[in-house]
Write a protein that holds these residues in place. Structure first.
Motif, PDB file in Angstrom:
ATOM      1  N   LEU A 143       0.844  -1.204   0.000  1.00  0.00           N
ATOM      2  CA  LEU A 143       0.000   0.000   0.000  1.00  0.00           C
ATOM      3  C   LEU A 143       0.878   1.251   0.000  1.00  0.00           C
ATOM      4  O   LEU A 143       0.570   2.246  -0.674  1.00  0.00           O
ATOM      5  CB  LEU A 143      -0.928   0.013   1.224  1.00  0.00           C
ATOM      6  N   ALA A 144       1.983   1.202   0.742  1.00  0.00           N
ATOM      7  CA  ALA A 144       2.899   2.354   0.796  1.00  0.00           C
ATOM      8  C   ALA A 144       3.421   2.679  -0.603  1.00  0.00           C
ATOM      9  O   ALA A 144       3.459   3.850  -1.016  1.00  0.00           O
ATOM     10  CB  ALA A 144       4.055   2.061   1.747  1.00  0.00           C
ATOM     11  N   ALA A 145       3.785   1.649  -1.354  1.00  0.00           N
ATOM     12  CA  ALA A 145       4.335   1.877  -2.699  1.00  0.00           C
ATOM     13  C   ALA A 145       3.276   2.481  -3.617  1.00  0.00           C
ATOM     14  O   ALA A 145       3.600   3.253  -4.530  1.00  0.00           O
ATOM     15  CB  ALA A 145       4.869   0.566  -3.275  1.00  0.00           C
ATOM     16  N   GLU A 146       1.991   2.158  -3.358  1.00  0.00           N
ATOM     17  CA  GLU A 146       0.907   2.772  -4.146  1.00  0.00           C
ATOM     18  C   GLU A 146       0.811   4.265  -3.867  1.00  0.00           C
ATOM     19  O   GLU A 146       0.420   5.043  -4.732  1.00  0.00           O
ATOM     20  CB  GLU A 146      -0.446   2.155  -3.736  1.00  0.00           C
ATOM     21  N   LEU A 147       1.139   4.661  -2.628  1.00  0.00           N
ATOM     22  CA  LEU A 147       0.963   6.056  -2.219  1.00  0.00           C
ATOM     23  C   LEU A 147       2.095   6.957  -2.695  1.00  0.00           C
ATOM     24  O   LEU A 147       1.875   8.140  -2.951  1.00  0.00           O
ATOM     25  CB  LEU A 147       0.859   6.136  -0.693  1.00  0.00           C
ATOM     26  N   GLY A 148       3.304   6.423  -2.774  1.00  0.00           N
ATOM     27  CA  GLY A 148       4.424   7.279  -3.178  1.00  0.00           C
ATOM     28  C   GLY A 148       5.749   6.589  -2.937  1.00  0.00           C
ATOM     29  O   GLY A 148       5.845   5.622  -2.176  1.00  0.00           O
ATOM     30  N   SER A 149       6.795   7.129  -3.576  1.00  0.00           N
ATOM     31  CA  SER A 149       8.116   6.493  -3.535  1.00  0.00           C
ATOM     32  C   SER A 149       8.734   6.485  -2.149  1.00  0.00           C
ATOM     33  O   SER A 149       9.553   5.625  -1.839  1.00  0.00           O
ATOM     34  CB  SER A 149       9.072   7.243  -4.462  1.00  0.00           C
ATOM     35  N   ASP A 150       8.379   7.468  -1.297  1.00  0.00           N
ATOM     36  CA  ASP A 150       9.058   7.628  -0.005  1.00  0.00           C
ATOM     37  C   ASP A 150       8.242   7.087   1.165  1.00  0.00           C
ATOM     38  O   ASP A 150       8.623   7.298   2.317  1.00  0.00           O
ATOM     39  CB  ASP A 150       9.343   9.109   0.256  1.00  0.00           C
ATOM     40  N   VAL A 151       7.104   6.418   0.899  1.00  0.00           N
ATOM     41  CA  VAL A 151       6.220   6.024   2.003  1.00  0.00           C
ATOM     42  C   VAL A 151       6.656   4.705   2.646  1.00  0.00           C
ATOM     43  O   VAL A 151       6.463   4.491   3.849  1.00  0.00           O
ATOM     44  CB  VAL A 151       4.748   5.953   1.535  1.00  0.00           C
ATOM     45  N   ALA A 152       7.274   3.816   1.862  1.00  0.00           N
ATOM     46  CA  ALA A 152       7.671   2.513   2.420  1.00  0.00           C
ATOM     47  C   ALA A 152       8.744   2.686   3.494  1.00  0.00           C
ATOM     48  O   ALA A 152       8.691   2.028   4.543  1.00  0.00           O
ATOM     49  CB  ALA A 152       8.171   1.592   1.308  1.00  0.00           C
ATOM     50  N   PHE A 153       9.716   3.574   3.256  1.00  0.00           N
ATOM     51  CA  PHE A 153      10.841   3.645   4.191  1.00  0.00           C
ATOM     52  C   PHE A 153      10.431   3.987   5.621  1.00  0.00           C
ATOM     53  O   PHE A 153      10.879   3.307   6.563  1.00  0.00           O
ATOM     54  CB  PHE A 153      11.945   4.594   3.689  1.00  0.00           C
ATOM     55  N   PRO A 154       9.594   5.007   5.855  1.00  0.00           N
ATOM     56  CA  PRO A 154       9.259   5.288   7.266  1.00  0.00           C
ATOM     57  C   PRO A 154       8.504   4.162   7.959  1.00  0.00           C
ATOM     58  O   PRO A 154       8.429   4.142   9.187  1.00  0.00           O
ATOM     59  CB  PRO A 154       8.431   6.585   7.203  1.00  0.00           C
ATOM     60  N   LEU A 155       7.950   3.208   7.206  1.00  0.00           N
ATOM     61  CA  LEU A 155       7.379   2.024   7.856  1.00  0.00           C
ATOM     62  C   LEU A 155       8.475   1.210   8.533  1.00  0.00           C
ATOM     63  O   LEU A 155       8.282   0.687   9.626  1.00  0.00           O
ATOM     64  CB  LEU A 155       6.674   1.121   6.826  1.00  0.00           C
ATOM     65  N   VAL A 156       9.630   1.085   7.870  1.00  0.00           N
ATOM     66  CA  VAL A 156      10.685   0.190   8.386  1.00  0.00           C
ATOM     67  C   VAL A 156      11.750   0.943   9.190  1.00  0.00           C
ATOM     68  O   VAL A 156      12.303   0.391  10.144  1.00  0.00           O
ATOM     69  CB  VAL A 156      11.343  -0.634   7.253  1.00  0.00           C
ATOM     70  N   GLY A 157      12.048   2.184   8.818  1.00  0.00           N
ATOM     71  CA  GLY A 157      13.036   2.976   9.549  1.00  0.00           C
ATOM     72  C   GLY A 157      14.438   2.411   9.445  1.00  0.00           C
ATOM     73  O   GLY A 157      14.776   1.684   8.508  1.00  0.00           O
ATOM     74  N   GLY A 158      15.311   2.770  10.395  1.00  0.00           N
ATOM     75  CA  GLY A 158      16.709   2.340  10.359  1.00  0.00           C
ATOM     76  C   GLY A 158      17.452   3.034   9.228  1.00  0.00           C
ATOM     77  O   GLY A 158      17.273   4.229   8.990  1.00  0.00           O
ATOM     78  N   THR A 159      18.290   2.266   8.542  1.00  0.00           N
ATOM     79  CA  THR A 159      19.009   2.770   7.365  1.00  0.00           C
ATOM     80  C   THR A 159      18.801   1.736   6.264  1.00  0.00           C
ATOM     81  O   THR A 159      18.972   0.532   6.511  1.00  0.00           O
ATOM     82  CB  THR A 159      20.512   2.946   7.665  1.00  0.00           C
ATOM     83  N   ALA A 160      18.403   2.171   5.093  1.00  0.00           N
ATOM     84  CA  ALA A 160      18.071   1.218   4.033  1.00  0.00           C
ATOM     85  C   ALA A 160      18.352   1.844   2.678  1.00  0.00           C
ATOM     86  O   ALA A 160      18.278   3.064   2.515  1.00  0.00           O
ATOM     87  CB  ALA A 160      16.596   0.812   4.118  1.00  0.00           C
ATOM     88  N   VAL A 161      18.667   0.979   1.722  1.00  0.00           N
ATOM     89  CA  VAL A 161      18.908   1.438   0.356  1.00  0.00           C
ATOM     90  C   VAL A 161      17.632   1.244  -0.444  1.00  0.00           C
ATOM     91  O   VAL A 161      17.092   0.138  -0.507  1.00  0.00           O
ATOM     92  CB  VAL A 161      20.065   0.644  -0.301  1.00  0.00           C
ATOM     93  N   GLY A 162      17.144   2.324  -1.030  1.00  0.00           N
ATOM     94  CA  GLY A 162      15.963   2.259  -1.888  1.00  0.00           C
ATOM     95  C   GLY A 162      16.384   2.321  -3.346  1.00  0.00           C
ATOM     96  O   GLY A 162      17.176   3.180  -3.729  1.00  0.00           O
TER      97      GLY A 162
END
Ligand code: ATP
Length: 313
Positions: A143-162
């Protein structure tokens, strides 16, 4: 019977440690290599039962916070990303009832720290919990990816490569904790405008590539190495639209920052400090310079969206 009357979710801002931007794609998006880093600057998203009223919208919305005139730029209609997120969760469950969504904002608006995306991620988690919708982490990421490119990351937090548009996330090996100073600007920058300026300044940009030195610095937890490796392909475009930011970056560097970059599409500027004490000194120097509206000192990385206050009666 006890009923859940309010759920509050805390959700972090992000800074991009690396933002490599490829050429514009046919769909208008850009392929990115985006090293996201969550910082302990949180918005809070609360979902509760609405007060009884004759006509109830599915999602009511209100906003608070100490962001001064910035707050007025948060849309309170159906375009708000958090309201859109709530409606997406409602689409997935038969148990959705009308709700009031309240956003307590600390993340600057249109500041390049993905505040709207954070609120959307918070609303996904809060509504999933409030409605007992039973969506899995994978469902919420979709669902996050449907909303926008930056929405998935704040679900998981930490440090991640998109990668992709930034929504395909791989956690980074990053054991370190870092001290940050953010210089907030008067006004905001529109992300589409900054990408447009990027395309104008850099037609035919190469495919974006990760930076092995940055990833090695993260794996080693080495703040000085990380500071030297910070990079943002959008910085030139942001500086072209807001030339005053060059002075902000210079002031932070002169005050001893290990690294200084425009955060995402700006106009917030991010400074990496060697310690909490150094961060306080850099913030004081930036405040004294009169070149920014306010400063925030904080740490990274931070957790992703978490329920903090499941009030029950
Ligand atoms: P990014 O870093 O993802 O490019 P940003 O941090 O620069 O985003 P946001 O704070 O997310 O910018 O806001 C960008 C625009 O999105 C705002 O100007 C506003 O019109 C709209 N918006 C929609 N929902 C929200 C929200 N919940 N909070 C803030 N802005 C929102």
């Amino acid at each position: 019977m006890t009923a859940t009357t309010a759920i509050t979710v805390r959700v972090p801002a992000k800074v991009n440690l690396q933002l490599a931007v490829g050429p514009a794609r046919e769909d208008g998006y850009h392929d990115l290599v985006n090293v996201f880093h969550a910082v302990a600057l949180f918005d809070e998203v609360t979902v509760r039962e609405p007060r009884p009223r004759a006509e109830l919208p599915l999602v009511g919305l209100s906003v608070s916070g100490d962001l001064g005139p910035h707050l007025a730029r948060v849309p309170l209609d159906a375009t708000n990303l958090a309201a859109r997120a709530a409606r997406l969760v409602a689409r997935e469950t038969a148990s959705a009832t009308p709700v009031e969504l309240h956003l307590h904002k600390r993340i600057p608006v249109a500041g390049g720290m993905a505040g709207g995306s954070a609120d959307a991620a918070g609303a996904l988690v809060a509504c999933n919990t409030f409605w007992s919708a039973g969506l899995s982490d994978g469902d919420l990421l979709a669902l996050a990816a449907e909303l926008g490119s930056d929405v998935a990351f704040p679900l998981v937090g930490g440090t991640a490569v998109g990668t992709g548009r930034g929504e395909v996330l791989t956690p980074a090996d990053s054991p370190g904790r870092y001290h940050w100073v953010f210089a907030l600007a008067e006004g905001g920058l529109s992300t589409p405008d900054v990408f447009g300026e990027y395309d104008r300044l850099r037609p035919g940009a190469p495919e974006p590539a990760g930076d092995p030195e940055l990833m090695a610095a993260l794996a080693a937890g080495d703040a000085a190495r990380l500071g030297a490796a910070l990079s943002n392909d959008l910085e030139r475009a942001a500086l072209s639209l807001r030339p005053d930011l060059a002075g902000v970056l210079a002031a932070g560097r002169a005050a001893g920052a290990l690294g200084a970059i425009v955060s995402g599409s700006g106009p917030t500027c991010a400074f990496l400090a060697a310690s909490a004490a150094e961060a306080a000194e850099i913030a004081a120097a930036l405040d004294a310079s009169g070149r920014c509206a306010a400063t925030v000192t904080t740490q990274g990385h931070a957790d992703g969206a978490r329920v903090v206050d499941p009030a029950e009666d």
